[in-house]
Design an enzyme around this catalytic site. Structure first.
Site, PDB file in Angstrom:
ATOM      1  N   LYS A 192       0.830  -1.101   0.082  1.00 19.32           N
ATOM      2  CA  LYS A 192      -0.054   0.040   0.087  1.00 19.32           C
ATOM      3  C   LYS A 192       0.796   1.199   0.002  1.00 19.32           C
ATOM      4  O   LYS A 192       2.082   1.223   0.649  1.00 19.32           O
ATOM      5  CB  LYS A 192      -0.937   0.023   1.116  1.00 19.32           C
ATOM      6  CG  LYS A 192      -1.974   1.022   1.254  1.00 19.32           C
ATOM      7  CD  LYS A 192      -2.690   1.037   2.552  1.00 19.32           C
ATOM      8  CE  LYS A 192      -3.785   2.056   2.720  1.00 19.32           C
ATOM      9  NZ  LYS A 192      -4.762   1.751   3.968  1.00 19.32           N
ATOM     10  N   SER A 213      -9.646   1.617   3.004  1.00 19.36           N
ATOM     11  CA  SER A 213      -8.790   2.668   2.129  1.00 19.36           C
ATOM     12  C   SER A 213      -7.756   1.593   1.430  1.00 19.36           C
ATOM     13  O   SER A 213      -7.158   2.332   0.565  1.00 19.36           O
ATOM     14  CB  SER A 213      -8.131   3.589   3.020  1.00 19.36           C
ATOM     15  OG  SER A 213      -7.083   2.963   4.084  1.00 19.36           O
ATOM     16  N   SER A 250      -9.659  -0.570   7.393  1.00 25.98           N
ATOM     17  CA  SER A 250      -9.213  -0.198   6.128  1.00 25.98           C
ATOM     18  C   SER A 250      -8.411  -1.554   5.247  1.00 25.98           C
ATOM     19  O   SER A 250      -8.302  -1.373   4.467  1.00 25.98           O
ATOM     20  CB  SER A 250      -8.244   0.885   6.024  1.00 25.98           C
ATOM     21  OG  SER A 250      -8.970   2.044   6.249  1.00 25.98           O
TER      22      SER A 250
END
Lengths: 493, 490
Positions: free
Chosen positions: A78, A153, A177
């Site tokens: 990420k 996210s 997330s």
């Protein structure tokens, strides 16, 4: 042999160990898959082709003597997690050109474990959001339905794993997330106990809530990854000096009769009946596997979302103060004085959701409101933590849906922040209490979209939820379903 | 100053700590490196990096806390103080707020013959910021982050000081203490010991506080005393002419010798303090406190009183010698070698300190490179006490020791400086002097006794200044009172 990019970590490990496959072949297939699908999917912000192939060659030179279960395995990270020499943007204009001179501790641990870094994955800007629509650079689409969000996210991480672009990805979980996008994309997402994994080098959003964790297709893969990621880090004062169990070693141990509690607040209004139905079916499987199932209550659940949005935004307002255009990253041109430089840089550099949260947090901490908001929220947080302690005095694991609905259409909640915030209603309390939790695919709704089962464990008892999850996956096949994505990336049927 | 008004002064001191490393990373905390040389991702506040507290800083805070009889918090907390400034890399400063590490201690000062205890509200730890450098020629502002993350103690006094002199005495006592504990060099000019003052005045006898003004930018003790005196007079003038005192921050202008209002800041004074979520609460157990306590040196005021008691020194001497721990150590080591405390005190305060100042050695917190070792000084004093050399010769020997001439005995030996005590040698010199100044001898004998000194000088000169003064005097007196050669006594 199946296409190498379709292999899970566990399957790839076996072939690598048996000499049936080289890391270079696996990595090359992975990179080709990314090139063939990502134009449409939008999961990656940066692909590290040269670095990945070099790392794969190094791994192959260790053949037969792997450094860890992840040696030679392609991993996506990420883009809020810093990678030395590789652009790390947090999906924000503010850091569009930022190349960290250091690795996050989790990345350093991946490197030492011999993993192959294939690229940096899209997410909501500074990890703020539940749909990955807040990225400043691109939209990530749900591989099961291109018109729907992948969740957020860590939407890029979940979508990439679901779409077989990489067998393993790292996400961060501040209010759900990792778990929520894992649920919406039909993969496994693990949020470890707060303090289990180092946060050093993770671009900070809400320090007291967030943890790094793996997203993969099998629980085995997540257990292997956690074994690499977990452990005390002297560079993170909140990481806990506690021995790391052999997660893979305990995975196959007999389950015994784990007591599984169903918190009634997590099955009530606002939960899509189909989601509830699939999760209850999964609980039935757990029962068949030997679990003792009962009902329990987490009475302060209704305050969790409000509490979260005070604590998280307060911390965010402070954590994001450093982006002022002075030292690195974006600087607005033509400022007339210092104040103007700050204001213009932050106005142009941050997206609307980030600004919204900074303003909320600034307000919650400001003179005269601190007691009414931030301090009150911390007290509520204590009550929420106690709810869990009470529940865990009777149960070993709590089982809930991960998300109240399956993946929602792109744009559908973008202009209704409150509705968007409720996407995390079932995951947020876990972060407030700092507990470990995992989301597993447990079926599909009537539109063919994945549904997730969340298992929550006691602090530092990741083994318990991993074992139960592994047993569930051994008894079911939901996790084997592949989204109908061809090499062009379009979804079929 | 009008008798009707009473000043109320509280001081906030920032002391930069002399730890090797910065407070939250491993960078060097030393002063004087090239700009931005002592920096890393942590003290630059780059994205994602985290602070890790330096235990040495806690040790130092505990040292001061114990030395001031403060309550030590078993659990204290790091807080963030949020504000925007270019030299503040994270957009907040890590400090302590609700739960500081030390509260409620005191510092003792002498006011006339009395001792006053000045209360301490708190002592807390925090990180320093970087430094902005404004380059007018380039129309640019540059930032040096070497100081960013250097550990500080903030020491907040209660508003219990009643005059600029008391404020000065408090600051000196505090600085001496910090230096004694070897935790801060106390250098105001270089900014490692900084002071802000809160000043108000009120009618004498009133228990309410007046409107306070904060005074900043004082970088010497003298500046503090003058700024306070000015500010007190200004506030009294204002009150007496019926104008209100405005609560504000004022800067001391040392050239104009006045305070003036500071330009209004760009931000509101709302620092949005909250506990730093990257740092767990700081726990200090009894073991830690005991370890630090066991390591505390004898404190300056205790030592001063002991020097008076143990060595019979005048209070003034003891005060000077204990202003620095290393100086008092020097003195006591010398006395151990040769127990003549007063003579050694005189030499230490006189010659030794003079050279220390000339060579700038006093800029170091601890002088390891004394101009002469304490034992050598003691042996020099012993040579005088034993009559081997005169005090005057001793000064020459001291100079030679400074120049690296070796031990005092070696110098005296090599240079033939041993005092001439041999009577025949002295008598010969006296005879020669008297013979060559027969006229003066007559004048002396006629009653001009002032000439005695002249004969002493001449004899000394003949003997290269090495004559034992007592013996020379005695023999000269005898020779002058003796009958002149060839004459019969009356």
């Amino acid at each position: 042999m199946t296409d190498p990019f379709r292999l899970s970590v566990r399957e790839a490990r076996r072939l690598l160990d048996e000499g049936e496959l080289s890391s270079k072949e696996l990595t090359r297939a992975t990179l080709e898959r990314i090139h063939g699908t990502d134009e449409v999917l939008g999961a990656f912000l940066t692909v590290c082709e040269d670095l990945a192939l070099r790392q794969a060659e190094e791994s192959d030179s260790r053949r037969g003597r792997p450094l860890s279960p992840l040696d030679g395995i392609p991993v996506g990270v990420k883009d809020v997690i810093c990678t030395r020499g590789v652009r790390t943007t947090a999906a924000s204009r503010m850091l569009e050109s930022f190349v960290p001179p250091y690795d996050a501790t989790v990345v350093e641990r991946l490197r030492r474990a011999g993993a192959v870094l294939v690229g940096k994955l899209n997410c909501d800007e500074f990890a703020m959001g539940s749909s990955t629509e807040n990225s400043a650079f691109r939209r990530t689409r749900n591989p099961w339905d291109r018109e729907r969000v992948p969740g957020g996210s860590s939407g890029g991480s979940a979508a990439a794993v679901a779409a077989r672009q990489c067998p393993l990805a790292l996400g961060t979980d501040t209010g759900g997330s990792i778990r929520q996008p894992a649920a919406l994309c039909g993969v496994v997402g693990l949020k470890p106990t707060y303090g289990r994994v180092s946060r050093y080098g993770v671009v900070a959003y809400a320090s007291s809530l967030e943890q790094v964790g793996p997203i993969a297709r099998e629980v085995w893969d997540c257990a292997a990854a956690l074994g690499v990621l977990a452990g005390h880090d002297p560079a993170d004062a909140t990481s806990v000096p506690r021995e790391v169990p052999d997660y893979l070693g305990v995975l196959e141990r007999p389950l015994g009769r784990p007591r599984v509690g169903l918190p009634s607040e997590y099955f009530g209004d606002g939960i899509d009946p189909v989601v509830r139905d699939r999760v209850l079916s999964a609980v039935e499987v757990l029962r068949e596997l030997g679990a003792e199932v009962g009902e329990t209550s987490l009475p302060h659940t209704p305050y969790a979302v409000a509490c979260y949005y005070l604590v998280a935004t307060a911390e965010a307002s402070s954590n994001l103060a450093r982006y002022d255009g002075i030292r690195y990253g974006f600087r607005a041109p033509d400022a007339k004085d210092l104040l103007d430089l700050y204001c213009r840089t932050r106005r142009l550099g941050f997206g609307p959701e980030v600004k919204r949260r900074i303003m909320l947090g600034t307000y919650a901490l400001s003179a005269g409101y601190y007691e009414a908001y931030y301090l009150r929220a911390q007290k509520v947080r204590t009550l929420i933590r106690r709810d869990f302690e009470t529940a865990f005095s009777r149960y070993d694991v709590l089982a809930t849906p991960t998300s109240p609905t399956s993946a929602f259409p792109l744009g559908s909640r973008l202009h209704d922040p409150l509705q968007m915030y409720l996407s995390d209603v079932l995951t947020i309390a876990v972060n407030l209490a700092g507990l470990p939790a995992i989301s597993l695919p447990c079926g599909f709704d009537d539109s063919g979209l994945p549904v997730g089962l969340q298992l929550v464990g006691r602090p530092f008892e990741e083994e318990t939820i991993l074992r139960l999850g592994h047993a569930y996956q051994s008894a079911t096949s939901w996790h084997r379903a592949e989204p109908p994505l061809d090499q062009r990336g379009s979804t079929g049927g | 100053m009008s008798l009707a008004w009473e000043p109320v002064i509280g001081l906030e001191v920032h002391a930069e700590l002399l730890t090797e490393a910065k407070i939250f990373c491993g960078c060097s905390a030393r002063f004087g490196a090239a700009p931005n040389e002592n920096t890393c991702p942590v003290c630059l506040g780059l994205p994602g990096v985290l602070p890790v507290p330096n235990g040495k800083v806690v040790d130092f805070a505990l040292r001061l806390g114990l030395a001031t009889n403060s309550r030590i918090a078993r659990t204290s907390r790091w807080a963030r103080k949020n504000y925007f400034y270019p030299d503040l890399p994270k957009g907040y400063q890590i400090s302590q707020y609700e739960l500081p590490i030390c509260e409620g201690g005191y510092v003792e000062i002498d006011v006339g013959d009395a001792v006053r205890r000045i209360g301490l509200v708190r002592i807390h730890m925090e990180e320093d910021t970087g430094k902005n450098i404004h380059d007018a020629r380039a129309d640019a502002s540059l930032v040096d982050f070497n100081r960013s993350g250097v550990p500080l103690l903030e020491i907040v006094s209660a508003p219990e000081l009643r005059s600029p002199e008391e404020a000065g005495a408090y600051l000196r006592a505090l600085r001496t203490l910090l230096r004694y504990l070897e935790i801060c060099d106390g250098n105001m000019e270089e900014g490692s010991f900084r002071c802000d003052a809160n000043v108000s005045v009120r009618p004498a006898g009133s228990s309410e506080l007046g409107v306070k003004v904060e005074v900043k930018n004082m970088n010497s003790f003298r500046a503090v005393e003058r700024a306070l005196a000015y500010e007190i007079a200004r506030q009294i003038d204002a009150l007496e002419s019926g104008e209100p005192v405005v609560q504000e921050t004022r800067l001391w202008d040392p050239e104009a010798e006045r305070t003036r209002p500071m330009r209004r800041k760009e931000y509101a004074h709302d620092y949005r303090y909250f506990p730093d979520p990257d740092l767990p609460p700081l726990r200090v157990d009894d073991g830690w406190i005991d370890r630090v306590r066991a390591d505390l040196p004898e404190l300056p005021r205790t030592r001063r009183d002991r020097l008076v008691r143990q060595y019979g020194l005048p209070r003034y001497d003891a005060e000077v010698l204990t202003a620095r721990k290393d100086l008092a150590d020097f003195f006591e080591e010398a006395v151990r070698e040769h127990p003549n405390p007063k003579a050694i005190s005189n030499w230490t305060m006189g010659e030794v300190l003079r050279v220390v100042r000339e060579r700038g050695l006093d800029r170091e917190l601890v002088i390891r490179d004394w101009p002469v070792p304490p034992r050598s000084l003691a042996r020099l004093v012993r040579l005088v006490d034993e009559g081997k050399i005169s005090g005057k010769i001793a000064k020459q020997v001291f100079e030679k020791m400074l120049a690296g001439g070796g031990s005092p005995e070696e110098i005296v030996e090599a240079e033939g400086l041993v005092q001439v005590s041999d009577e025949s040698e002295l008598e010969r010199a006296i005879r020669e002097v008297l013979a060559s100044h027969a006229d003066k001898v007559e004048e002396y004998r006629a009653g001009k006794e002032k000439l005695f000194g002249f004969f002493v000088g001449q004899a000394m000169k003949r003997l290269g200044g090495k004559a034992h003064p007592g013996k020379l005097n005695e023999l000269l007196r005898r020779a002058l009172s003796a009958a002149p050669k060839g004459e019969e006594r009356p």
